[in-house]
Design a protein around this motif. Sequence first.
Motif, PDB file in Angstrom:
ATOM      1  N   UNK A  95     -52.089  33.553  -4.003  1.00  0.00           N
ATOM      2  CA  UNK A  95     -51.519  33.886  -2.786  1.00  0.00           C
ATOM      3  C   UNK A  95     -52.199  35.128  -2.302  1.00  0.00           C
ATOM      4  N   UNK A  96     -52.151  35.437  -1.049  1.00  0.00           N
ATOM      5  CA  UNK A  96     -52.904  36.464  -0.192  1.00  0.00           C
ATOM      6  C   UNK A  96     -52.347  37.747  -0.249  1.00  0.00           C
ATOM      7  N   UNK A  97     -51.109  37.991  -0.405  1.00  0.00           N
ATOM      8  CA  UNK A  97     -50.679  39.411  -0.445  1.00  0.00           C
ATOM      9  C   UNK A  97     -49.926  39.836  -1.405  1.00  0.00           C
ATOM     10  N   UNK A  98     -49.389  41.006  -1.258  1.00  0.00           N
ATOM     11  CA  UNK A  98     -48.287  41.752  -2.050  1.00  0.00           C
ATOM     12  C   UNK A  98     -46.872  41.599  -1.691  1.00  0.00           C
ATOM     13  N   UNK A  99     -45.984  41.392  -2.419  1.00  0.00           N
ATOM     14  CA  UNK A  99     -44.552  41.023  -1.864  1.00  0.00           C
ATOM     15  C   UNK A  99     -44.192  42.419  -0.970  1.00  0.00           C
ATOM     16  N   UNK A 129     -50.499  40.109  -9.676  1.00  0.00           N
ATOM     17  CA  UNK A 129     -50.299  41.491 -10.251  1.00  0.00           C
ATOM     18  C   UNK A 129     -50.123  41.364 -11.646  1.00  0.00           C
ATOM     19  N   UNK A 130     -51.159  41.947 -12.362  1.00  0.00           N
ATOM     20  CA  UNK A 130     -51.162  41.735 -13.784  1.00  0.00           C
ATOM     21  C   UNK A 130     -50.353  42.873 -14.423  1.00  0.00           C
ATOM     22  N   UNK A 139     -49.807  48.344 -13.054  1.00  0.00           N
ATOM     23  CA  UNK A 139     -50.039  47.209 -12.860  1.00  0.00           C
ATOM     24  C   UNK A 139     -51.188  47.130 -11.753  1.00  0.00           C
ATOM     25  N   UNK A 140     -51.864  46.087 -12.117  1.00  0.00           N
ATOM     26  CA  UNK A 140     -53.132  45.686 -11.307  1.00  0.00           C
ATOM     27  C   UNK A 140     -53.189  44.308 -10.569  1.00  0.00           C
ATOM     28  N   UNK A 141     -53.438  44.505  -9.328  1.00  0.00           N
ATOM     29  CA  UNK A 141     -53.621  42.871  -8.684  1.00  0.00           C
ATOM     30  C   UNK A 141     -55.337  42.534  -8.554  1.00  0.00           C
ATOM     31  N   UNK A 189     -56.637  44.474  -5.875  1.00  0.00           N
ATOM     32  CA  UNK A 189     -56.648  44.160  -4.547  1.00  0.00           C
ATOM     33  C   UNK A 189     -55.415  43.524  -3.992  1.00  0.00           C
ATOM     34  N   UNK A 190     -54.576  44.591  -3.411  1.00  0.00           N
ATOM     35  CA  UNK A 190     -53.268  44.135  -2.834  1.00  0.00           C
ATOM     36  C   UNK A 190     -53.324  42.842  -1.608  1.00  0.00           C
TER      37      UNK A 190
END
Lengths: 514, 957
Positions: free
Chosen positions: B391-395, B702-703, B765-767, B778-779
């Motif tokens: 997916x390309x985005x953050x929530x 998101x890890x 956390x890390x994206x 990278x959000x």
Amino acid sequence: MVTVYVPRDTTACALGADAVAAAIAAEAASRNIDIELVRNGSRGLFWLETLVEVETPAGRMAYGPVNASDVAGLFDAGFYEGKQDSTLSWGPTEDIPYLKNQLRVNFARAGIIDPLSIDAYKAHGGYAGLTCALAMEAQVIVDEVKASGLRGRGGAAFPAGIKWQTVLDTPSEQKYIVCNADEGDSGTFADRLLMEADPFQLIEGMTIAGLGVGATQGYIYLRSEYPKAHDVLKTALANAYGAGYLGSDIAGSGKRFDLEVRLGAGAYICGEETSLLDSLEGKRGLVRAKPPLPAIVGLFGKPTVINNVLTLATVSAIFEKGADFYKGLGTGRSLGTLPMQLAGNIKRGGIVELAFGSTLRELMEDFGGGTASGRPMKAVQVGGPLGAYLPESEWDIVLDYEAFAAAKAMLGHGGVVVFDDSVDMLEQARFAMEFCAVESCGKCTPCRIGSIRGVEVIDKIRGSDGDERQRDDNLILLEELCDTMEFGSLCAMGGLTPFPVRSAVKHFPEDFGA
Amino acid sequence: MLQYYEPEKDFGTPPSLATETVGLMIDGVAVDVPVGTSVMRAASEVGIKIPKLCATDSLEAFGSCRMCMVEIQGRKGYPASCTTPAEEGMVVNTQTDKVAGLRRNVMELYISDHPLDCLTCPTNGNCELQDTAGEVGLREVRYGYEGNNHLDAEKDQSNPYFTFDPSKCIVCSRCVRACEETQGTFALTIDGRGFESKVSPSQNEDFMASECVSCGACVAACPTATLTENTIINLGQPEHSVITTCAYCGVGCAFKAEMRGNTVVNMTPWKDGKANEGHACVKGRFAFGYATHQDRITSPMIRDSIDDPWQEVSWDEAFGFAADRLRETQQKYGPNSIGGISSSRCTNEEVWLVQKMVRAGFGNNNIDTCARVCHSPTGYGLKTTLGESAGTQSFASVAKSDVIIVMGANPTDAHPVFASRLKKRLREGAKLIVVDPRKIQLVDAPHVKADFHLQVRPGTNVAFINAMAHVIVTEGLEAKAFIAERCETPTYDQWAAFIGDKQQSPEATESITGIPAADVREAARLFATGGNGAIYYGLGVTEHSQGSTTVMGIANLAMLTGNIGREGVGVNPLRGQNNVQGSCDMGSFPHELPGYRHISDGETRGTFERDWNVSLDAEPGLRIPNMFDAAIDGDFKGLYCHGEDIAQSDPNTHHVEAALSSLDCLIVQDLFLNETAKFAHVFLPGSSFLEKDGTFTNAERRISPVRQAMPPQAGLADWEATMGLAKALGVDMHYDHPSEIMDEIARLTPTFTGVSYDRLDELGSIQWPCNEANPDGTPTMHIDEFVRGKGFFAVTEFTPTDERATRKFPLLLTTGRILSQYNVGAQTRRTENNSWHDEDILEIHPHDAEERGIKDGDWGGIQSRVGDTVLRVKVSENVQPGVVYTTFHHPFSGANVVTTDNSDWATNCPEYKVTAVQVSKVVAPSSWQDRQKKFNEQQLELLKGAKRRDETARQPG
């Protein structure tokens, strides 16, 4: 053909006006007398209702109070020809001192015209103000309201023009005009009478407000206890739409203003402006914290002018007669007129519209004529159930917002409720707390719990039965509670409840066991 | 991160997002805050705590409790600091004699209507009312306690997870506001007014009977003991907590596991968790009891045949037994006769080890994952068009969306915490286009109404998505500059010619999709011109014979409208399980090494070979359905199945059972003796997410850290068990801690090079991608260019599925899930969540029910070309005529006995969403259900045997 007027407003009907009208029609028919029966609004002289008027070359002649059983006698006495032979005759209506001594701006047409007739409204100066306003820029309209000195008639007396300016200055695709017609103060009825007797005045005022701030939609939030006002407003709105004074092209100007009436659901707190907005949005009527002001975040989150019926109605008079005319009336910062409402234990109850500056005593004695019971007056509560009780020593107070504030009282919406010397002021203080407990929206703690404890504390004072310690401790607690409610409450409901309580304790200590 | 129990700092009101600031003076301290910040929050920023009760920083200021009054120079009265915005030059005094007195007097009013039972109160020690009474110095209640009060108000204990005790309520409305603002369900209100004001679920119903969805937001918001978790009532307050990540859906909520010793007392959503920001749902918040359920198997077990009783053995014995069997199988049937399946419920580190064991230990690429049956088309489709399988985005991006398409997803049930964000945005005025055969809740929810509900006929998504693009292209609404700059021109032109053809028009496809052409046109115009457009989709897109095609069609639509590469837009797959994204990232597919690199790529393979010191097979291995087919053919004989219940979750149960029965060696690693384990020869007990360290990767890449809160029930965490088995197979594998596995992941995966446990501790956390170019992750992806360079418009020709309604099977069955249950239900069925949904139900339209003489509550026989089962029927207009719907949370429902082995052309993702069926009224369970019941009883008996023998063995002398 004779024109006979029988009022159709709530008070007159409560006193039998419909039966009187029916009796007059029947009697005229049986006597083959050709009459035109007009159901006007009331003149506001409730002590004379049902006040029947007859059109004569010498002007309208008054007869009252008329009961249906009096009708045959009136006919016998030739009232329909304007004869003055009946014991109910008052001569020309305009000469009745109670009416003659008033300065009527809001109620200038009340009782004179058929409230649903736009033609009659226009014939008496109606819609002249709108014509004037349609030729103005929005800012000029707002400036005119500012110049008139008009202050909110709902009770808080905030300058209307400043409120409008805020709405005008707040950019938004949608703005609203909301009329607060949730007239809930005990002893008040000016809004209702205006809506029932001269509804176009309000409709016109709201239309001008819409032009002034750039709002295209208005709502009248009407209390559900006013079914007759509701009927009148619905028909009046339909007539205004029919005549092109509402809708997408008001008076051919190409400008839009839509207006509807919405009914409340029987909560006093919904007369508080932010609760009203919640209720109008379909929610439970709950006071909102301010800021944000409704002028910026109002109905459905949009900039909203919310004013009382009288305030908005007055606007049409200001634009008809000019700001200078209006501000030329009154005194100090209280300009124009205020329709006072005489009620309670009073001989001559009704609407008394006066320029600011008369005294309370003139109002109660000259117009009111003393108590209905005939006993001496003891106390008077001005400004609704949250207003202070004033003892005789304060009755010379001038009808003026600032003078009342200085006396820790308030003019409010102009309700005057008179009590004779049989009143128990501890009971009245208790009633103030009880009223708050019953009508509190429950949001803030000082009001929600404080009012309940207020009743209990006053009961303990009453029950102290000579125990001075108990009485004094509870009087101190009551004073602290009043302080907590005044300074801690979210809105005026809890914030003002201490006024009647404290005034009762202060002015009538003997009723609290002192 | 181990924390000693301490309530998190509450600033009282939410932060202002303004960039402009104002400076003010509070108690002589100068403070600068963004415009719009409350005086209360401004004070809190500089460590000045103003007493408060109704304010909390997750909710808009309300101003009801009046505890936070302050004095402001030049203002009359005592304004509430929560509702007063800070202004330039303001001088605030938070403590004067007058405000101190007023606060004490208000508190005195509260306590005059509050039980004085602090010592026996469940929130003793964690009660804001108690704390605030202390702060304001309340010493007496002069009103006495005999006045009007609510002390006799009755408790509502209807909800299994929390208790409502109105006698303790201070009517601050935090619960009501949390239900509205945080959750968006509007189940709570205040009933009555004044002193009679009372928190009321729905219209004076109890919590269970109301619209409440048990998300727990109200419980978290309550400042007193009025709404309290039953675990707190039963166990007391926690003493320490561990920050971890939920193991349910792909939202990946961060939680504080609040502990007493090794007992979880409470799972509290963590405010600083970026996926959920302090919110949760009924699963993550409350349904953790499965972790200590009596059904947990805590000892390794082996048996020769599935007709034999289980035998409890030591871990080493189990590893040895399994390794021997696997090696024997390979000797007998060849190196490719065994394989493994990794789990999307396990950690990245565990998945990594499983694929490593298969590639390095089994010596083949027969590794697949349960993502095969859910989001494999997402991987394929997005990789092809955008260049990255994610997916390309953050929530959080949804807060900036203006037009939102929700297609084939049911967020309020399956991704509830994301749904709350979405609903918040919709309440703010964003437009919503729902594409779903079924009337999902978002179509018409409190204060949310879809602008379009396009009721697409199951199996025709491609025709629909093409029609959307057709309208945009032919009406000239495409984002020309974006396409010219960011996408491949020749492929775009080719695609535009294809999509512009009348065949793709809404008018031409109306008879296929069942969606009125005018609605498609309007919806397409809205999406193309309405501002930031975002697409969220789920398994209703992927689980089709053209699942990958639809995913590409969605990517095309996003590129066509320029809705990629910034906040508020994007292509957003909603992942079903907690670590679907991670398990795919970790190289679980038979053709890909970690980081989505093809196994045939010699250079990548070489990197792994050198690091692992093995040689790797260059040929892609078997996918799950291939494994089943090969097993039935007799070529595939050994399977290691980690944390997935293929017997229940995979389609065409008859086929799966036949495959499992043909295996010589089935090793199942799981928490419970699941349906698959009933066919197993080796059972390795798994560890729940509470019992191990690791990471999960959610749907926004998101890890997030998973941290051990209690020791593994069976002694070993999953990663240790896999390592043990790998070692027994002779693989050179040793890690002392999962952080070392992450170091290896980072070393070998370009998108993970910057990830480490230290960095995770630092950032929370890390994206991914997280590497030199994006050290903090990278959000939002594809900002300046696509990962593949230029965006690729894939031609998406619609091909009807073979699975279509016929005279014999006139209805289309589609499947989904509901809020309280999760996937095959192994976890949630072992919690009180069963109170909401204790059986799977078949939804059928009144018209179809009437035709068949079926009434609400009847038993309905469902027959497809591969099998039949029986479910209880609910007559409902949520489905359209011709479509029936059920869930697959309960093993005896047999939903997958009916589903077929039709699958996506590119990835073999099963076509769960379309099965032609007939439904008829029946009176008895199906023959499969009868057999299944007997088989289950037999297997549970064989399990009992294991325990009995063990007890006998343990008896002294």
